[in-house]
Design a protein around this motif. Structure first.
Motif, PDB file in Angstrom:
ATOM      1  N   VAL A  11       0.855  -1.187   0.000  1.00  0.00           N
ATOM      2  CA  VAL A  11       0.000   0.000   0.000  1.00  0.00           C
ATOM      3  C   VAL A  11       0.890   1.235   0.000  1.00  0.00           C
ATOM      4  CG1 VAL A  11      -1.787   1.255   1.241  1.00  0.00           C
ATOM      5  CG2 VAL A  11      -1.788  -1.248   1.251  1.00  0.00           C
ATOM      6  N   ILE A  12       0.674   2.106  -0.985  1.00  0.00           N
ATOM      7  CA  ILE A  12       1.447   3.341  -1.111  1.00  0.00           C
ATOM      8  C   ILE A  12       0.488   4.509  -0.961  1.00  0.00           C
ATOM      9  CG2 ILE A  12       2.929   4.711  -2.616  1.00  0.00           C
ATOM     10  CD1 ILE A  12       3.593   2.023  -4.061  1.00  0.00           C
ATOM     11  N   ARG A  13       0.759   5.358   0.007  1.00  0.00           N
ATOM     12  CA  ARG A  13      -0.046   6.575   0.201  1.00  0.00           C
ATOM     13  C   ARG A  13       0.864   7.765  -0.050  1.00  0.00           C
ATOM     14  NH1 ARG A  13      -2.073   3.094   4.209  1.00  0.00           N
ATOM     15  NH2 ARG A  13      -4.313   2.746   3.973  1.00  0.00           N
ATOM     16  N   ILE A  14       0.406   8.620  -0.961  1.00  0.00           N
ATOM     17  CA  ILE A  14       1.196   9.789  -1.329  1.00  0.00           C
ATOM     18  C   ILE A  14       0.247  10.960  -1.534  1.00  0.00           C
ATOM     19  CG2 ILE A  14       1.175   9.146  -3.772  1.00  0.00           C
ATOM     20  CD1 ILE A  14       4.049  10.290  -3.922  1.00  0.00           C
ATOM     21  N   PRO A  15       0.581  12.132  -0.999  1.00  0.00           N
ATOM     22  CA  PRO A  15      -0.313  13.265  -1.198  1.00  0.00           C
ATOM     23  C   PRO A  15      -0.328  13.723  -2.656  1.00  0.00           C
ATOM     24  CG  PRO A  15       1.631  13.914   0.082  1.00  0.00           C
ATOM     25  CD  PRO A  15       1.739  12.456  -0.188  1.00  0.00           C
ATOM     26  N   MET A  16      -1.503  14.146  -3.095  1.00  0.00           N
ATOM     27  CA  MET A  16      -1.620  14.709  -4.443  1.00  0.00           C
ATOM     28  C   MET A  16      -1.063  16.119  -4.430  1.00  0.00           C
ATOM     29  SD  MET A  16      -5.324  13.291  -5.715  1.00  0.00           S
ATOM     30  CE  MET A  16      -5.362  14.441  -7.047  1.00  0.00           C
ATOM     31  N   LEU A  17      -0.558  16.559  -5.581  1.00  0.00           N
ATOM     32  CA  LEU A  17      -0.116  17.947  -5.711  1.00  0.00           C
ATOM     33  C   LEU A  17      -1.357  18.833  -5.681  1.00  0.00           C
ATOM     34  CD1 LEU A  17       2.415  17.439  -8.641  1.00  0.00           C
ATOM     35  CD2 LEU A  17       2.949  17.640  -6.222  1.00  0.00           C
ATOM     36  N   GLU A  18      -1.216  20.046  -5.154  1.00  0.00           N
ATOM     37  CA  GLU A  18      -2.379  20.940  -5.077  1.00  0.00           C
ATOM     38  C   GLU A  18      -2.923  21.260  -6.466  1.00  0.00           C
ATOM     39  OE1 GLU A  18      -2.065  24.304  -2.494  1.00  0.00           O
ATOM     40  OE2 GLU A  18      -0.947  23.149  -1.011  1.00  0.00           O
ATOM     41  N   THR A  19      -2.018  21.434  -7.428  1.00  0.00           N
ATOM     42  CA  THR A  19      -2.416  21.672  -8.810  1.00  0.00           C
ATOM     43  C   THR A  19      -1.572  20.775  -9.699  1.00  0.00           C
ATOM     44  OG1 THR A  19      -2.005  23.986  -8.123  1.00  0.00           O
ATOM     45  CG2 THR A  19      -3.105  23.652 -10.190  1.00  0.00           C
ATOM     46  N   PRO A  20      -2.170  20.118 -10.689  1.00  0.00           N
ATOM     47  CA  PRO A  20      -1.348  19.315 -11.605  1.00  0.00           C
ATOM     48  C   PRO A  20      -0.230  20.170 -12.211  1.00  0.00           C
ATOM     49  CG  PRO A  20      -3.658  18.854 -11.961  1.00  0.00           C
ATOM     50  CD  PRO A  20      -3.591  20.019 -11.013  1.00  0.00           C
ATOM     51  N   THR A  21       0.950  19.560 -12.363  1.00  0.00           N
ATOM     52  CA  THR A  21       2.134  20.263 -12.848  1.00  0.00           C
ATOM     53  C   THR A  21       2.660  19.569 -14.092  1.00  0.00           C
ATOM     54  OG1 THR A  21       2.697  20.750 -10.548  1.00  0.00           O
ATOM     55  CG2 THR A  21       4.428  21.057 -12.150  1.00  0.00           C
ATOM     56  N   LYS A  22       3.120  20.338 -15.076  1.00  0.00           N
ATOM     57  CA  LYS A  22       3.674  19.749 -16.288  1.00  0.00           C
ATOM     58  C   LYS A  22       4.875  18.873 -15.954  1.00  0.00           C
ATOM     59  CE  LYS A  22       2.634  22.784 -20.143  1.00  0.00           C
ATOM     60  NZ  LYS A  22       3.211  23.681 -21.146  1.00  0.00           N
ATOM     61  N   SER A  23       4.956  17.721 -16.623  1.00  0.00           N
ATOM     62  CA  SER A  23       6.126  16.858 -16.487  1.00  0.00           C
ATOM     63  C   SER A  23       7.306  17.519 -17.198  1.00  0.00           C
ATOM     64  CB  SER A  23       5.851  15.490 -17.093  1.00  0.00           C
ATOM     65  OG  SER A  23       5.660  15.612 -18.490  1.00  0.00           O
TER      66      SER A  23
END
Length: 59
Positions: A11-23
């Motif tokens: 199980v991997i829990r990781i916070p989402m970025l507040e706004t999607p960011t370009k790769s």
């Protein structure tokens, strides 16, 4: 990022970025990232598990 073993699942829990960011390539929008390979506290056979994670939206 939090990595645990629950039963027979990793199980991997990781916070989402507040706004999607370009790769870096600009082809996708990152919504969550480990920022490279990260060694976790979770272990298998006494050895730590390393995770590299990118969650993204395809453009």
């Amino acid at each position: 990022m939090q990595v645990t073993i629950e039963g027979n699942e990793l199980v991997i829990r990781i916070p989402m970025l507040e706004t999607p960011t370009k790769s870096k390539s600009g082809k996708t929008m990152l919504v969550a990232t480990s920022g490279g390979n990260v060694t976790s506290d979770a272990t298998v056979n006494g050895k730590p598990i390393t995770v590299g994670l990118n969650a993204y939206i395809a453009k």
